[in-house]
Design an enzyme around this catalytic site. Sequence first.
Site, PDB file in Angstrom:
ATOM      1  N   LYS A 124       0.930  -1.110   0.523  1.00  0.00           N
ATOM      2  CA  LYS A 124       0.160  -0.085   0.000  1.00  0.00           C
ATOM      3  C   LYS A 124       0.765   1.293   0.039  1.00  0.00           C
ATOM      4  CE  LYS A 124      -3.284   2.026   2.577  1.00  0.00           C
ATOM      5  NZ  LYS A 124      -4.573   1.959   4.124  1.00  0.00           N
TER       6      LYS A 124
ATOM      7  N   SER B 288      -9.653   2.015   3.292  1.00  0.00           N
ATOM      8  CA  SER B 288      -8.903   2.709   2.574  1.00  0.00           C
ATOM      9  C   SER B 288      -7.478   2.048   2.230  1.00  0.00           C
ATOM     10  CB  SER B 288      -7.613   3.791   2.827  1.00  0.00           C
ATOM     11  OG  SER B 288      -6.852   3.131   3.969  1.00  0.00           O
TER      12      SER B 288
ATOM     13  N   SER C 265      -9.506  -0.116   7.707  1.00  0.00           N
ATOM     14  CA  SER C 265      -9.229  -0.229   6.171  1.00  0.00           C
ATOM     15  C   SER C 265      -8.230  -1.296   5.560  1.00  0.00           C
ATOM     16  CB  SER C 265      -8.245   1.159   6.639  1.00  0.00           C
ATOM     17  OG  SER C 265      -8.494   2.796   5.969  1.00  0.00           O
TER      18      SER C 265
END
Lengths: 495, 99
Positions: A74, A149, A173
Amino acid sequence: MLTAHELQDRLVRGDCSSVEIVQELLAAIQEVDGTIRGYLSVDAEAALAQARAADAARATGRGGPLLGIPVAIKDVLNVAGQPCGCASKMLRGYVAPYDATAVAALRAAGAVLLGRTNMDEFAMGSTTENSAFQVTRNPWSLEHVPGGSSGGSAAVVAAGEAVAALGSDTGGSIRQPAGFCGCVGLKPSYGRVSRYGLTAFASSLDQIGPMTRDVRDAARLLGVMAGHDPHDSTSLPAPVEDYEAGLPVSGGLRGMRLGMPREYFGGGLDTEVEAAVSAAVEECRRQGAEVVEISLPHTRYAIATYYIVACAEASANLSRFDGVRYGHRTAVAGDATELYLRSRAEGFGAEVKRRILLGTYVLSSGYHDAYYLRAQKVRTLIRRDFDAAFERCAAIVCPVAPTAAYRLGATGGDPLKMYLGDVFTVTANLAGLCGLALPCGFTAAGLPVGLQFLGPALGEARVLRAGRAYEQATAWHTRRAPHAAGMARTEAGGK
Amino acid sequence: MASNSDQQSMDVNYIARLARMNLDALEARQFQTQMDGIVDYVRQLSELDVEGVEPTAHAAPIQNVFREDLAQPGLTQEQALANAPAQSGGQFIVPKIVE
């Protein structure tokens, strides 16, 4: 689409090489990422070089739980020499000077770092639509979001563009996008994995965790990353269990007492999600679990508490972006104050600005006690709810989110509506618990539904055992998304 | 806390100034409406009696972590400056702050 442990077995047997695995993934990215848009960047040359090194190491007799296995990262985690942009204009062009501890642990275990995945800017959002750069689509339906997210990480795992990925979870997330994309996501207990090198959103809530194709892979990645780190004083010194070896061969739910929170199954829960999760709880019963009803009476205050605490911490953490040492600097000349005012206005997107505003407000003179201090006290009440619940059950079983994936654009313009979807995930962060999301069914429209097991702090072995046992009894995790790599070929040629 | 009707709404322009972040007129209008809704929502915590409840700052059972005060390798000057928007002579360039 093989898992990391299956690929590792093939590598050990000499059935394939790490270079071949990476080449196959690069081809998959080439095939579908123009549509899915889960990656912000892929450094093919660097990945192939790491794969060659892994193959060479294996040839000299070296092993390792992830030797030669590609993992996507990420965009919020620092990987030395790679961009780390947090999907924000503020950090466009930023190159990480060092590895996050979790990333260094993956490297030491032999993993190949494949590329950087899209996310909501600074991890603020639940749809990945708040990325400053691109919209990621759900591999199960291109009209739907992948969640957020860590939406890019979930999408690339579900689309067959990565074997596994890292995400971060401040209020859900990792778990919510895993649920929306039909993969497995684990948020470790607060302090189980070092946060060093994770760009901070809310320091008392953030955790790094794995996103994988099955529970066994999640256990493997957690085992690699967990442990104390002198660079993060909030990382826990507790010994790290062998999570993978502790997984059941069969019967892992037998005799386990699972709690179903009454407050999580009331109004507001989508009927298809409720049906899938109820069926999953029934399956757990068939597998020998004892299911008891529990109560978490402060559930209705969780979202308000979370947004006050998380935004307060975010407003402080993001004050470092001042256009001086790194990050965006305005081109307009002016004094120092003008430099801050303009650089921050130009660099941050709307959701980040809203959260900085809320955080600044609840910490400001005259409002601190009424909002921030009060929220910290309600956080105590929420923790006590869980302390009491875990006296009655070993783990909690519940939905990941009240609905399946949202349509693209559905939450735009109404941030509060998006926040309310986090109701079943934020509590684990507020109370420092661990939580595992895994697939438990599909809606009529073909969207995945996520099941969540919550465990007490440092209860990872327990939730992984429950999840693995459920996964062994069902086949949801083996289904493939219609927009995953190779699906068009499969449909056309029956490969 | 007073009831909702007694509460003043957040002045987004004032708060944005505290956060050192300009808002343009359109943003300020949109945020004012959105923040009013969000603040109104989080205000529901005032229903709860929290008398005598200790605040939780973080959920981990650790406090006051100390380490030996030893010199350790860190970023070099070059590395520390590598992402600077403006630098010269081994230093960050900033606007003049002292006349």
